[in-house]
Design a protein around this motif. Structure first.
Motif, short mmCIF file in Angstrom:
data_model
loop_
_atom_site.label_atom_id
_atom_site.label_comp_id
_atom_site.label_asym_id
_atom_site.label_seq_id
_atom_site.Cartn_x
_atom_site.Cartn_y
_atom_site.Cartn_z
N LYS A 48 48.92 -39.00 -10.21
CA LYS A 48 47.79 -39.20 -9.67
C LYS A 48 48.74 -38.18 -7.77
O LYS A 48 48.37 -36.76 -7.22
N GLY B 96 51.19 -36.12 -8.38
CA GLY B 96 51.82 -34.73 -8.67
C GLY B 96 52.59 -34.47 -9.82
O GLY B 96 53.59 -35.75 -9.77
N TYR C 15 49.06 -36.87 -16.76
CA TYR C 15 48.63 -36.18 -16.17
C TYR C 15 48.97 -34.69 -16.93
O TYR C 15 47.24 -34.07 -16.88
N ASP D 239 39.69 -29.57 -8.75
CA ASP D 239 41.08 -30.41 -8.49
C ASP D 239 40.69 -31.87 -9.46
O ASP D 239 40.57 -33.24 -9.27
N GLU E 21 43.18 -33.84 -10.57
CA GLU E 21 43.05 -34.78 -9.74
C GLU E 21 42.88 -36.47 -9.87
O GLU E 21 43.46 -37.82 -9.30
N ILE F 47 41.97 -38.54 -12.25
CA ILE F 47 42.99 -39.77 -13.50
C ILE F 47 42.63 -40.53 -13.44
O ILE F 47 42.66 -42.05 -14.04
#
Lengths: 369, 513
Positions: A136, A138, A288, A302, A304, A307
């Motif tokens: 999360k 990145g 990821y 979005d 993320e 995840i």
């Protein structure tokens, strides 16, 4: 000279890839290789690297037509909306299963060797939680952590190799050709799955400042990783010889076997710390990329936020098999072989489609103008 | 959506209480006006603003300017100005001068700072220790920079002790602090800018930077951040530090707070920005990275091998203070096989009669150590050394004899406690000490696996920290050009780049021709 914010640097990328792919030397891969071609197992990583070089090269060449676009964009662009979608979905599903069973394998290792009484689910859930947290943050931050740790991890690996030579026997590499040359070649072709991660890593192209960095990093990591897996296998063959075939996870047997003189007989924990940190990073990157694939397939910007839920799903899928053996012998090889074949095929087909559609010529014309 | 609901819920439950407050609209209105030409009205206005005669140290002196034959008065705060000088160079010439002159500037021997007409501005100046002169019939007020505030002299640095190198430290006087920096950087490009940041106490912050080095974007960012602070009063730089930080609740500091002018100067030379505040014997350096917080000026003053040696020691200390106790717990609880058999027997022997699990033992001793440490700081200095002896004797020897603690725990705690002193930065020191407890719990929960998991989570968190846009581990990762002064440092001749993450106007320190 100046790095743009939010972009992945080549150092971070290379260390991430080395941790992600190079870690295969420390799980059940060397043993599986040994079972295929006996003493010549160390040749397979290098040979498969040679074979997989062709599709990977073609794929990266095709990708370079589309600057700063990722694999799924290229696939959907070349194959059209519907076929492209199904191919992407297939790749996502396969890699999801791959992630689930791989992470389960690592959990099994942790449990079998270090935490015999702890429930699998607890170890597994912690692994996935940490990975979800990291993913999360990145890709850039994952890369940074990988770079901070890479040197100590590689160093520890070579210390293991160095210490293992105390008790190893170089004669074990003979018979040199193992079960036969043809057999080696055949097994190498079957073991393309060793490098499928490189196929998935092309998802990360948009995160680079230039696709040249990506290409350079990929090839550096590719060469290093193939040598590392091969070297690891060679050292394990020398140390364990015939018993390598009967062993689940030779790296962990080796670190239990070696000692620092006669005063400190057991030093496996030191290596275990670094190994487990490397595995956290490996699955963080994996997670990821999978989330990225999912987001790209279903056009979720979005991604993320997905995840944590994806990590939960993988945790559930990975918990289905009841025994480590079921994962190691039935599921993982099946997924690996499928992934190897599928991803290789997709790479070549992508290139062929681009060639037939005349994309290369277009690009050339564009450059000339 | 969820955030919205939470926000509205939060609003309903935590509504601001209603106070019956008094309006000061009249005062504000008054301060917006200009002074009048009438002597009596002016004196009335300022007497009411400064509550004279209730306010004992605000002095008003009325007299006649002899040469002009005009009534005049001066107003100043007696405790903040040099009364002697006011008497000698302002009042005396005005009263005694007989030469007919039209201009005040020609009569007083003290240089006239400037003339002001706004009441609010004059008030602000007077509170800062300035003497204001009002002349009958004149529409402006003359102000004289007569500020003289008592304070401590320049002393030795107490908290950042070094063996070799400059010893002086910042003190509470702003003028001294600037002088300390100026005398190290003799360059006209060194800019000292003042910004008033609070409304009520009117605390001002000085921004110090080198004009030809600093990145304008960064400077603007910091100025904007300072301008966005909306509060009544910030009395100290350490409080301002908390206002400026991006994550004030974070365990790890993202700004460097130092009391050493030589350190501030070296950061200025690299293109960093330094903030100073009156009444604060320290400065803030920004942006700060992990490395800036981890290094000590001594690393550079010592010769390269020695400097690297202490840096290596500090790195080791960082690891020991973070992981020693948790490693002990993990090893003794989960991975007993790692200990050599002889040592294991010895440890088991000493632990035999201790009734607690090892995590309780470790926690007890860690807390005891923290208590001794905090007590040692707070006790009046004459009894300070006694505390150390009492702590060591009672808690160490007696606890072992009473079978509460096994001797090896004492070794572990002493080692990790001592190591934590080596990290010299106060905030970093706290961060390490607090995270040590978290790691101890992780080790108690899942042994080495728990420690590794928490460490990696910590690393993920640390790399995502930013100090004014600079990543915490820059220039190591993400990579930037730099003087390569990270884990080890090169000889000073080789460190020729300024840190790339600052994007300075001039990247190379000594260009080779």
């Amino acid at each position: 000279m100046n790095q743009q914010p939010g972009k992945l640097g080549i150092r971070e990328y290379v260390s991430m890839v080395i941790l992600m792919v190079g870690l295969k030397a420390t799980e059940d891969t060397p043993a599986a290789l040994y079972n295929m071609v006996q003493n010549a197992a160390w040749m397979i990583p290098i040979l498969s690297a040679g074979i997989f070089f062709i599709p990977l090269f073609l794929l990266i060449k095709t990708m370079s037509l589309y600057q700063e676009k990722n694999l799924f964009f290229v696939i959907q662009k070349l194959f059209g909306k519907y076929i492209g979608f199904f191919v992407c979905l297939l790749i996502f599903i396969i890699s999801s299963f791959g992630l689930s069973f791989d992470s389960r394998t690592y959990t099994n290792i942790i449990r079998v060797y270090y935490f015999k009484t702890t429930p699998v689910l607890l170890l597994y859930a912690l692994l996935m939680t940490v990975c979800a947290y990291g993913a999360k943050k990145g890709i850039k931050h994952i890369g940074s952590v990988a770079y901070l740790l890479i040197f100590s991890i590689i160093l520890s690996l070579f210390v293991v190799f160095g210490l293992s030579t105390q008790d190893s026997n170089i004669q074990a590499v003979f018979p040199f050709w193992g079960t036969g040359r043809l057999e080696i070649l055949k097994s190498s072709a079957q073991r393309l799955s060793l490098f499928v991660e490189f196929f998935m890593l092309t998802m990360l192209v948009p995160f680079f400042t230039s696709s040249k960095d990506f290409r350079k990093g990929t090839w550096i990591a590719y060469i290093y990783v193939s040598i590392q897996i091969s070297a690891a296998t060679l050292f394990f063959i020398c140390l364990l010889d015939h018993s390598l075939g009967e062993m689940g996870y030779p790296f962990h047997t080796a670190i239990r076997y070696i000692s620092l003189g006669s005063y400190i007989p057991n030093i496996e924990i030191v290596f275990f710390i670094l190994w487990v940190m490397a595995s956290f990073i490996r699955f963080t990157v994996f997670l990821y990329i999978n989330a990225l694939m999912f987001g790209e397939t279903f056009h979720i910007k979005d991604f993320e936020f997905l995840i944590p839920s994806l990590a939960t799903i993988y945790l559930l899928i990975g918990s289905i098999p009841e025994t480590p053996l079921q994962v190691g012998i039935e599921l993982k090889p099946f997924i690996a072989t499928t992934a190897g074949l599928l991803f290789t095929a997709v790479s070549i087909i992508v290139w062929l489609t681009a060639l037939l559609k005349g994309e290369f010529k277009h690009a050339k014309n564009k450059n000339n103008i | 959506m969820r955030r919205k609901i939470l926000k509205s819920l939060n609003k309903t439950f935590n509504s601001e209480p209603q106070f019956s407050e008094q309006s000061n609209a009249n005062d504000i209105e008054l301060k917006k006006q200009d002074i009048s030409r009438h002597y009596a009205q002016n004196i009335e206005t300022f007497k009411s603003i400064f509550s004279i005669p209730k306010n004992i140290d605000v002095k008003v002196r009325e007299f006649t300017i002899r040469s002009l034959n005009l009534r005049a008065f001066i107003i100043y705060i007696g405790t903040m100005v040099d009364t002697d000088q006011v008497q000698r160079s302002i009042v005396k010439p005005l009263i005694e001068n007989e030469q007919p002159s039209r201009k005040i500037q020609d009569i007083v021997s003290f240089p006239v700072g400037k003339t002001i007409i706004n009441i609010g501005e004059i008030t602000e100046n007077i509170t800062r220790g300035i003497t204001a002169l009002f002349v009958d019939g004149d529409h402006q007020c003359y102000v004289f920079e007569t500020t003289k505030i008592e304070g401590r002299g320049i002393e030795k640095s107490d908290n950042e002790v070094i063996v070799k190198g400059a010893k002086e430290a910042f003190n509470e006087k702003l003028a001294d602090n600037i002088a300390l920096i100026r005398k190290k950087i003799k360059n006209e490009n060194l800019i000292v800018e003042a910004h008033v940041i609070t409304k009520r106490s009117r605390n001002d912050v000085l921004i110090v930077y080198e004009k030809d080095l600093v990145n304008d974007e960064l400077l603007q960012k910091i100025k904007n951040r300072l301008a966005s602070i909306d509060t009544d009063s910030i009395l100290d730089l350490s409080i301002l530090e908390q206002y400026l930080e991006e994550r004030p609740r974070s365990l790890f500091p993202t700004l460097l707070n130092t009391e050493r002018p030589d350190r501030a100067a070296s950061f200025l030379e690299e293109g960093h920005i330094v903030l100073l505040m009156s009444n604060s014997p320290n400065c803030i350096v920004l942006p700060a990275t992990f490395w800036a917080l981890f290094h000590s000026p001594e690393d550079h003053y010592l010769r390269t091998p020695y400097g690297n040696f202490i840096r290596f020691l500090r790195f080791l200390a960082l690891f020991i203070s973070l992981f020693a106790s948790s490693f002990y717990i993990a090893i003794t609880n989960y991975h007993v096989g790692m200990i050599p058999p002889d040592l294991l027997m010895a440890m088991a022997g000493t632990r035999e009669r201790v009734p607690f699990p090892s995590i309780i033992e470790i926690l007890m001793m860690e807390i005891a150590f923290e208590l001794i440490r905090e007590a040692g700081l707070r006790v009046p200095s004459p009894i300070g050394p006694t505390i150390g002896i009492v702590g060591a004797l009672i808690l160490g020897q007696a606890a072992v004899q009473a079978n509460i603690i096994s001797p090896i725990v004492i070794i572990v705690i002493a080692l990790s406690g001592l190591s934590s002193f080596i990290i010299s930065d106060t905030s970093m020191n706290f961060a390490i000490r607090i995270s040590r407890f978290l790691i101890i719990f992780a080790a108690g929960f899942l042994g080495i696996y728990g420690v590794a998991a928490l460490s990696i989570v910590g690393l993920f968190y640390l790399v995502s920290l930013k100090s004014f846009g600079t990543p915490y581990f820059a220039p190591m990762t993400p990579h930037f050009f730099s003087g390569k002064d990270l884990l080890i440092r090169h000889v000073p001749m080789k460190a020729s780049f300024r840190p790339g993450y600052l994007k300075t106007k001039d990247m190379v320190k000594q260009r080779k021709d």
